[in-house]
Design an enzyme around this catalytic site. Structure first.
Site: not given
Ligand code: BES
Ligand code: ZN
Ligand code: ZN
Length: 500
Positions: A277, A351
């Protein structure tokens, strides 16, 4: 802080501060009303001058007012009589608590009977009063060297209905919910070095201590490997901290009754992995375990409230970091249910860990599964920090969710989940890809990925709390400005109630 419900006539009390309320009139030129008639009379000049207008959350403080046993009087606006709801009461209590705190007193009384004229809504408002006060009292300053001691304040909510069974039970419920939400907020606010997967699991064990019929089991890395949780392991590859899988089981109904299941994302720090990120704002990714913290809180609340339901909470917990063993873009892992996935972006890690948790939940053959996760930045784009987006293809569960949210006062918004989204998640070399091949709808495609791990026929709803998990205090006065919110705990408890 201590909060209690006192069965008393407010005029017989002695206390340094008193909170009374004001209501605005629906007729334009009519004066607002202060809910205590004698104080109303004494404050007529302020009412005439419109210093007290009754506007929702308006706070007017009268220091050294000296009314009967009270030194200071705080007048908090409730708005128009017919517009008072449990949510507006929660917000008015935020104003009340902030004013009490600013007075620097250690004890205060709240004139509860002023809010509700009679019995109607009394229980509902008693719950909201407890929640509003306790939620607003939350501070996270334990890491400040000088500010550790916050002044203890005793707040008495005073009512002539204080012995009414329903009012008492509702106040007690609000107090339990408020304190559990604050417990989960703290877990969220602790920074990554002080909130590792091990610490998160230990906190669940600690929080559950002494609560009847609640059992916590924690799986370590070796067990997670043995249990074939390839998603959780794959993400934890890049971290020196061991992952944990937390199982909380509450038995409040017959053993034959199938459980309701709550699943949370407990990512204690998400740097994105090799698909790293940007640096700016990355510190906020300590909050990536809020779904997990809030599922822990949900189970604590259900057990403390002794709901007649069997409930299971499952939290998959790991860091997403970058050591030499970190999962690389293109790596393929196998989830617990046997499905394989390509990791085409290591930042779409939530996920992957939820895949194993949902697979495990499915094996319990539950009545329903709901999950909470700070899953996608796209959710923040879609709904900002007001509504939690939820996804479900089960209309009966959707009805339950909507009802629960009305009861809890938390805002949710139904989002689409279709076969198109599922198609976008097909893999090239494995069953699935962890990122979409299509454009946009990043929150829905993430939900579609999760769906691949939920057993057919099991009602399931996914709540993406990326926008509401923290920093919602600009919207909700009983939430911290920057810190964790505890989003969906109250709604999840309301969902659980519908299975009792
Ligand atoms: N934890 C983040 C999602 C997130 C971002 C929550 C910002 C709250 C605020 C999640 O693991 C993530 O990074 N998701 C990616 C997925 C993408 C790579 C498909 C995202 O949303 O950018
Ligand atoms: Zn991520
Ligand atoms: Zn994440």
């Amino acid at each position: 802080m201590a909060f209690n419900l006192l069965n008393k006539d407010i005029d017989t009390l002695t206390c340094p501060a008193l909170v009374v309320f004001s209501k605005s009139s629906s007729q334009k030129d009519k004066l607002a009303k202060v809910t205590h008639s004698e104080i109303h009379k004494a404050l007529l000049p302020s009412l005439e001058e419109k210093t007290i207008s009754g506007k929702h959350q308006e706070t007017v403080v009268f220091r050294e007012f000296s009314f009967k046993g009270f030194r200071h009087v705080i007048v908090v606006g409730l708005g128009k009589e017919n517009e008072i709801t449990h949510e507006s009461v929660r917000q008015s209590m935020a104003s009340a608590y902030e004013a009490i705190k600013a007075l620097n007193v250690t004890e205060a009384a709240v004139h509860f009977d002023g809010i509700t004229a009679g019995k109607k809504d009394a229980a509902d408002f008693a719950k909201a009063t407890a929640e509003g006060l306790i939620l607003t009292s939350y501070v996270f300053n334990e890491l400040m060297s000088g500010k550790k001691e916050t002044k203890e304040i005793n707040v008495h909510v005073v009512s002539k209905m204080g012995n009414d069974k329903a009012v008492k039970a509702a106040f007690n419920e609000g107090a339990i919910l408020g304190s559990v939400v604050n417990f989960s907020r703290r877990l969220g606010d602790l920074p990554g070095n002080l909130m590792t997967p091990t610490i998160l699991a230990d906190s669940a064990v600690e929080g559950a201590k002494g609560i009847a019929n609640l059992k916590v089991t924690v799986w370590d890395k070796a067990r997670i490997k043995k249990e074939k949780m390839g998603g959780l392991l794959g993400v934890s590859n890049g971290s020196d901290q061991e992952p944990r899988f937390i199982i909380m089981e509450y038995k409040g109904a017959a053993a034959s009754k199938k459980p309701v299941c709550f699943v949370g994302k407990g990512l204690t720090f998400d740097c994105g992995g090799i698909s790293i990120k940007p640096g700016a704002g990355m510190e906020e990714m300590k909050y990536d375990m809020c779904g997990g913290a809030n599922v822990i809180g949900t189970l604590l609340a259900i057990a403390k409230l002794k709901l007649k339901v069997n409930a299971v909470g499952l939290v998959a917990s790991t860091e997403n970091l970058i050591n030499g063993s970190a999962t690389k873009p293109g790596d393929v892992h196998t989830a617990r249910n046997g499905k394989t996935f390509e990791v085409n972006n290591t930042d779409a890690e939530g996920r992957l860990i939820l895949a194993d948790a949902l697979s495990y939940a499915t094996e319990l053959q539950p009545q329903m599964i709901v999950d909470a996760a700070t899953l996608t930045g796209a959710m923040v784009i879609a709904l900002g920090n007001t509504h939690t987006g939820y996804f479900t293809r089960n209309s009966a569960l959707k009805t339950k969710v909507e009802k629960a949210a009305v009861e809890s006062g938390e805002w949710v918004w139904n989002m689409p989940l279709t076969d198109f989204h599922v198609k976008d998640m097909k893999g090239t070399y494995a069953d699935l890809s962890n990122i979409s091949s299509g454009k946009g709808a990043g929150s829905a495609t993430a939900a579609a990925f999760l769906e691949q791990f939920v057993g057919e026929g099991i009602p399931w709803a996914h709540f993406d709390i990326a926008g509401t998990g923290w920093a919602v205090g600009n919207r909700l006065p009983y939430c911290p400005k920057k810190g964790a919110s505890g989003a969906m705990i109250r709604t999840f408890v309301e969902i659980a109630k519908q299975y009792t």
